[in-house]
Write a protein that holds these residues in place. Structure first.
Motif, PDB file in Angstrom:
ATOM      1  N   CYS A 192      19.546 -38.959  63.162  1.00 27.84           N
ATOM      2  CA  CYS A 192      20.908 -40.015  63.725  1.00 27.84           C
ATOM      3  C   CYS A 192      20.571 -39.336  65.903  1.00 27.84           C
ATOM      4  O   CYS A 192      20.897 -39.859  65.940  1.00 27.84           O
ATOM      5  N   HIS A 193      20.834 -38.026  65.500  1.00 26.51           N
ATOM      6  CA  HIS A 193      20.690 -37.258  67.104  1.00 26.51           C
ATOM      7  C   HIS A 193      19.424 -37.556  68.192  1.00 26.51           C
ATOM      8  O   HIS A 193      20.108 -38.099  68.989  1.00 26.51           O
ATOM      9  N   VAL A 194      18.222 -37.746  67.198  1.00 26.62           N
ATOM     10  CA  VAL A 194      17.177 -38.307  68.048  1.00 26.62           C
ATOM     11  C   VAL A 194      17.635 -40.272  68.615  1.00 26.62           C
ATOM     12  O   VAL A 194      17.181 -40.408  69.504  1.00 26.62           O
ATOM     13  N   LEU A 195      18.076 -40.271  67.386  1.00 23.08           N
ATOM     14  CA  LEU A 195      18.500 -41.552  67.678  1.00 23.08           C
ATOM     15  C   LEU A 195      19.947 -42.004  68.777  1.00 23.08           C
ATOM     16  O   LEU A 195      19.204 -43.203  69.605  1.00 23.08           O
ATOM     17  N   GLY A 196      20.574 -40.952  68.963  1.00 27.81           N
ATOM     18  CA  GLY A 196      21.072 -41.041  69.547  1.00 27.81           C
ATOM     19  C   GLY A 196      22.387 -42.389  69.985  1.00 27.81           C
ATOM     20  O   GLY A 196      22.356 -42.256  68.673  1.00 27.81           O
ATOM     21  N   ARG A 197      23.350 -42.288  70.947  1.00 30.78           N
ATOM     22  CA  ARG A 197      24.887 -43.596  70.592  1.00 30.78           C
ATOM     23  C   ARG A 197      23.997 -44.994  70.687  1.00 30.78           C
ATOM     24  O   ARG A 197      24.583 -45.694  70.479  1.00 30.78           O
ATOM     25  N   ARG A 198      22.668 -45.335  69.961  1.00 29.42           N
ATOM     26  CA  ARG A 198      22.149 -46.908  69.609  1.00 29.42           C
ATOM     27  C   ARG A 198      23.551 -46.795  68.422  1.00 29.42           C
ATOM     28  O   ARG A 198      23.744 -46.197  67.811  1.00 29.42           O
ATOM     29  N   ASN A 199      23.681 -48.416  68.235  1.00 32.49           N
ATOM     30  CA  ASN A 199      24.009 -48.798  67.244  1.00 32.49           C
ATOM     31  C   ASN A 199      22.937 -49.145  66.400  1.00 32.49           C
ATOM     32  O   ASN A 199      22.468 -49.605  66.605  1.00 32.49           O
ATOM     33  N   ILE A 200      24.064 -48.206  65.404  1.00 39.36           N
ATOM     34  CA  ILE A 200      22.411 -48.610  64.044  1.00 39.36           C
ATOM     35  C   ILE A 200      23.019 -49.769  63.142  1.00 39.36           C
ATOM     36  O   ILE A 200      24.547 -49.870  62.621  1.00 39.36           O
ATOM     37  N   THR A 201      22.912 -51.284  62.583  1.00 42.70           N
ATOM     38  CA  THR A 201      22.394 -51.964  61.736  1.00 42.70           C
ATOM     39  C   THR A 201      23.019 -52.309  60.401  1.00 42.70           C
ATOM     40  O   THR A 201      23.439 -52.605  59.556  1.00 42.70           O
ATOM     41  N   GLU A 202      22.159 -50.774  59.696  1.00 40.13           N
ATOM     42  CA  GLU A 202      21.322 -51.017  58.791  1.00 40.13           C
ATOM     43  C   GLU A 202      20.226 -49.094  58.244  1.00 40.13           C
ATOM     44  O   GLU A 202      19.685 -48.768  59.394  1.00 40.13           O
ATOM     45  N   PHE A 203      20.731 -48.755  57.359  1.00 38.05           N
ATOM     46  CA  PHE A 203      20.382 -47.413  57.370  1.00 38.05           C
ATOM     47  C   PHE A 203      20.317 -47.298  55.592  1.00 38.05           C
ATOM     48  O   PHE A 203      21.093 -47.301  54.616  1.00 38.05           O
ATOM     49  N   ASN A 204      18.954 -47.139  55.294  1.00 40.15           N
ATOM     50  CA  ASN A 204      18.678 -47.623  54.054  1.00 40.15           C
ATOM     51  C   ASN A 204      17.525 -45.582  53.083  1.00 40.15           C
ATOM     52  O   ASN A 204      16.634 -45.416  54.059  1.00 40.15           O
ATOM     53  N   TYR A 205      17.943 -45.532  52.201  1.00 43.90           N
ATOM     54  CA  TYR A 205      17.553 -44.259  52.057  1.00 43.90           C
ATOM     55  C   TYR A 205      17.307 -43.580  50.317  1.00 43.90           C
ATOM     56  O   TYR A 205      18.678 -43.464  50.472  1.00 43.90           O
TER      57      TYR A 205
END
Length: 509
Positions: free
Chosen positions: A346-359
């Motif tokens: 998540c830190h690599v993604l930075g402050r982008r708005n995440i719309t979906e996360f499946n794991y």
């Protein structure tokens, strides 16, 4: 020759039932595209589609004997409603053959106008074959939805109104294409009065029968037809419509389903009205045209051809708008399976708005994350992100244009927990929807407990929702929930939820 249509259009009798629809200036879209964008609002007709014009004009040209036999038509819905209304007004019996795939809102509207509906086949062409059989068996009068001079002339009154309403020649008019009746009629009139105006047809990329015909130099039949834009789901362009179109139309553009969804949203934001997919085709074409040519300051008009779509379809449309705008990307990323790896990602993604996360935990080596996130349109931002992920040691695959991933896999990620997964507790968490909140949640959990399942989707509401599985030994449970209390987001323990046990927990739980 096509100019012979001018008198037909001028003589067309449509206003007994149709209305002269406005040409509205799309202020928001004009500002975004740096052009002057206009919308011809055929979605405001009594049957919410331009098709009423051609159907009524054709009915007026029939002899009394032809009307007495009753009329029959094949239609995906909009022509059916137009003909049903025309027949009702003239006290003529009407039978409409509709594909079984036609939205219920269109089927119900036809029945409510007194017409008999026969559901047959999955495409317009299968319905048309059955309608032809009824003509042969029962002697009914067939009213073609597009390939008829009187129908084309009725649709051509849309072009006549545009010329009268806008007064100055437009740079280009964009017209949705199914069988070609609207495009042929509008082109015949507009090109006669404004020869300098470009006439551009717009088709779904999975139902591009006009593009196929122009490429081959003759009419040809598509082997398969996409059904998302059901109002344009035609396998072969009409014979008469193609004769007119090939002489007068400047080009044809194809757009994707996602681009149509984005255009539906655009029309809503400018008009507060919801177009059907085929109704938004022309605006999607304008956006594609502007992006390709880079024009600025032009006067561009899109015909919003219809607004007949099922309410429950809006869920799908809403989900695809951001992808259609290229503002959302869908990625599959491989991350190491260890405590803290989620937070690092998540830190690599930075402050982008995440719309979906499946794991979902799979084994002790690595895990796949299915993630949707915001990007800046144009492609450069996504390319930069993919490069940044690669530089950070992640393997990432762009699934933004993968239909299987978008339609199915994104909802199927996960499954039952493996047999060697110990001490999984499941929590449902709610948090305010703003950038950084997901990273805050993961950072707050720390690295002591391993996340074994994670599902998050943004639906544009004020709050985001997570379903998370964490490996918490029984002796740590109180301490773990103290950590959740410290993060400050409302949560509930769902470890005993029967839905979890049935579909996500270890088999036999």
């Amino acid at each position: 020759m096509p100019h012979t249509y001018i008198k037909r259009i001028l003589d067309a009798r449509v206003y007994d039932v149709a209305r002269e629809t406005p040409v509205d200036y799309a202020e928001l879209m004009s500002r975004r595209l740096d052009n002057h964008v206009w919308l011809k609002r055929e979605d405001l007709q009594p049957v919410f589609s331009f098709k009423l014009r051609g159907a009524y004009n054709k009915m007026n040209r029939l002899s009394e004997e032809q009307r007495q036999r009753g009329v029959v038509a094949a239609s995906a819905g909009n022509h059916a409603q137009g003909l049903a209304m025309a027949a009702q007004r003239m006290h003529v019996k009407a039978t409409i053959v509709m594909p079984r795939t036609t939205p219920a809102i269109k089927v119900d509207a036809v029945r409510n106008r007194g017409a008999r509906v026969v559901l047959h086949g999955d495409t317009f062409d299968e319905a048309a074959a059955h309608a032809a059989q009824l003509v042969e068996e029962k002697g009914m009068t067939y009213v073609h939805p597009f390939d008829d001079p009187d129908v084309i002339a009725g649709q051509g009154t849309v072009g006549m109104e545009i010329v009268r309403q806008h007064q100055q020649p437009l740079d280009a008019i964009f017209v949705p294409v199914g069988g070609g009746g609207l495009l042929a009629g509008v082109a015949a009139y507009v090109k006669y009065v404004w020869p300098q105006t470009k006439l551009i047809g717009v088709e779904p990329e999975d139902a591009a029968c006009l593009k196929l015909a122009l490429e081959k130099g003759r009419r040809a039949r598509l082997s398969e037809v996409g059904l998302f834009a059901d109002g344009c789901a035609v396998a072969q362009i009409g014979k008469e419509t193609f004769r007119v179109i090939r002489k007068l139309v400047d080009e044809v553009i194809t757009v994707s389903s996602d681009e149509m969804c984005a255009a539906i949203k655009d029309i809503f934001e400018d008009t507060r009205s919801i177009a059907e997919p085929a109704g938004a085709l022309a605006l999607a074409g304008i956006k594609s045209y502007v992006e390709r040519t880079g024009v600025q300051g032009d006067n561009l008009l899109a015909i919003v051809s219809g607004a007949n779509t099922n309410f429950d379809r809006l869920r799908y449309i809403s989900e695809r708008t951001e992808i259609g705008e290229r503002r959302e990307a869908v990625l599959s990323v491989t991350i190491p399976e260890r405590a803290g790896s989620f937070r690092e990602f998540c830190h690599v993604l930075g402050r982008r708005n995440i719309t979906e996360f499946n794991y979902r935990y799979v084994d002790s080596g690595s895990a796949q994350v299915f993630v949707g996130l915001s990007v800046v349109p144009g492609g450069e931002d996504l390319a930069t992100l993919l490069g940044h992920l690669e530089d950070s040691g992640y393997s990432a695959l762009d699934l933004t244009d993968n239909e299987v991933a978008k339609l199915h896999v994104r909802y199927m990620v996960g499954g039952h927990a493996p047999a060697d997964l110990d001490n999984e507790r499941v929590y449902r968490v709610e948090f305010p929807e703003r950038p950084g909140t997901l990273a805050k949640f993961l950072s707050g959990l720390g690295q002591r407990w391993n996340i074994s399942m994670f599902h998050y989707r943004n639906h544009g509401s004020a709050f985001g929702r997570i379903l998370v599985g964490v490996q918490v030994p029984p002796g740590d449970r109180r301490e773990f929930e103290k950590v959740l209390d410290g993060i400050g987001y409302p949560y509930s323990d769902e470890s005993d939820n029967p839905a979890y046990a049935l579909y996500l927990g270890q088999r036999g739980d």
